[in-house]
Design an enzyme around this catalytic site. Structure first.
Site, short mmCIF file in Angstrom:
data_model
loop_
_atom_site.label_atom_id
_atom_site.label_comp_id
_atom_site.label_asym_id
_atom_site.label_seq_id
_atom_site.Cartn_x
_atom_site.Cartn_y
_atom_site.Cartn_z
N ILE A 102 0.84 -1.19 0.00
CA ILE A 102 0.00 0.00 0.00
C ILE A 102 0.88 1.25 0.00
O ILE A 102 2.00 1.23 0.50
CB ILE A 102 -0.95 -0.02 1.23
CG1 ILE A 102 -1.96 1.14 1.18
CG2 ILE A 102 -0.19 -0.03 2.53
CD1 ILE A 102 -3.08 1.02 2.22
N CYS A 103 0.37 2.31 -0.62
CA CYS A 103 1.02 3.62 -0.60
C CYS A 103 2.46 3.55 -1.12
O CYS A 103 2.71 3.02 -2.19
CB CYS A 103 0.94 4.19 0.82
SG CYS A 103 1.45 5.91 1.00
N GLY A 104 3.41 4.08 -0.37
CA GLY A 104 4.79 4.14 -0.84
C GLY A 104 5.40 2.79 -1.13
O GLY A 104 6.32 2.68 -1.96
N ALA A 105 4.90 1.74 -0.49
CA ALA A 105 5.43 0.41 -0.78
C ALA A 105 5.16 0.01 -2.22
O ALA A 105 5.96 -0.70 -2.83
CB ALA A 105 4.83 -0.62 0.18
N THR A 106 4.05 0.48 -2.80
CA THR A 106 3.77 0.18 -4.20
C THR A 106 4.82 0.82 -5.10
O THR A 106 5.21 0.24 -6.12
CB THR A 106 2.37 0.66 -4.63
OG1 THR A 106 2.30 2.09 -4.55
CG2 THR A 106 1.29 0.05 -3.75
#
Length: 204
Positions: free
Chosen positions: A107-111
């Site tokens: 999710i979010c920055g991990a994507t």
């Protein structure tokens, strides 16, 4: 036998983005098979990390001690280190999991961290916005970007930072934590803020 759901932890880990998912994985209420899953935190080392919310977390285990065969899923929360070498070991582990057919949820920055490694190039996916990923080096998956709160494609789940409940629903469905009717009522309560979902869950 209990299956581990591994939650990657690192400095600037965004606490609230995965709260709905891990709380309902770890709490056996409404589960099809209570006790099947346990949430296990995993860090690059055993050193404590500090989350975005200022909480200190000591990892239960380390990346070099786990492999896809040890896990039901790897969950990656948002962070501010996705474009640094600090996040690289987690991206490498995510690749190992996907190559082995074990699901990864980001999710979010991990994507964005996965995008720069080319892990979104052959799967439908989402993120905070198409523009968020569009200018990243190493990313060639724009044709598979979907403007949706959360997207599942094969063994990869991705979500926008603003969609923690949708993210959790995809995770809970992939792990088969709840039966279909329970999951629908759960999402009615938490995702649609409809109190009828609570009464359905209590009646079940």
């Amino acid at each position: 036998m209990t299956e581990n759901v591994h939650v990657a932890v690192y400095d600037t880990f965004v606490d609230w983005e995965i709260g709905f998912a891990i709380d309902h994985i770890n709490k056996p209420l409404w589960h099809k098979h209570p006790g099947r899953f346990a949430v296990t935190t995993v860090g690059v080392s055993s050193d404590p990390i500090v989350t975005m919310g200022g909480m200190t977390v000591v990892p239960d285990t380390t990346l070099d001690e786990i492999g896809p065969q040890d896990s039901a899923m790897l969950i990656l929360a948002g962070n501010d280190i996705w474009n640094t070498e600090q996040f690289t070991p987690f991206v490498t582990k995510a690749r190992d999991f996907l190559d082995a057919g074990v699901p990864v949820a980001a999710i979010c920055g991990a994507t964005a961290g996965l995008a720069t490694a080319g892990l979104l190039d052959d799967r439908e996916h989402t993120s905070n916005a198409a523009e968020f990923l569009g200018g990243l080096g190493g990313y060639a998956g724009g044709h598979l970007y979907r403007d949706a709160p959360a997207v599942s494609d094969r063994d990869l789940i991705t979500a926008s930072a603003t969609a923690p409940v949708h993210f959790a629903r995809e995770i809970l469905e992939r792990l088969d934590v709840f039966g279909p009717s329970v999951l629908a009522s759960w999402f009615k309560l938490y995702g649609q803020r409809d109190p009828a979902g609570f009464h359905e869950l209590m009646a079940g």
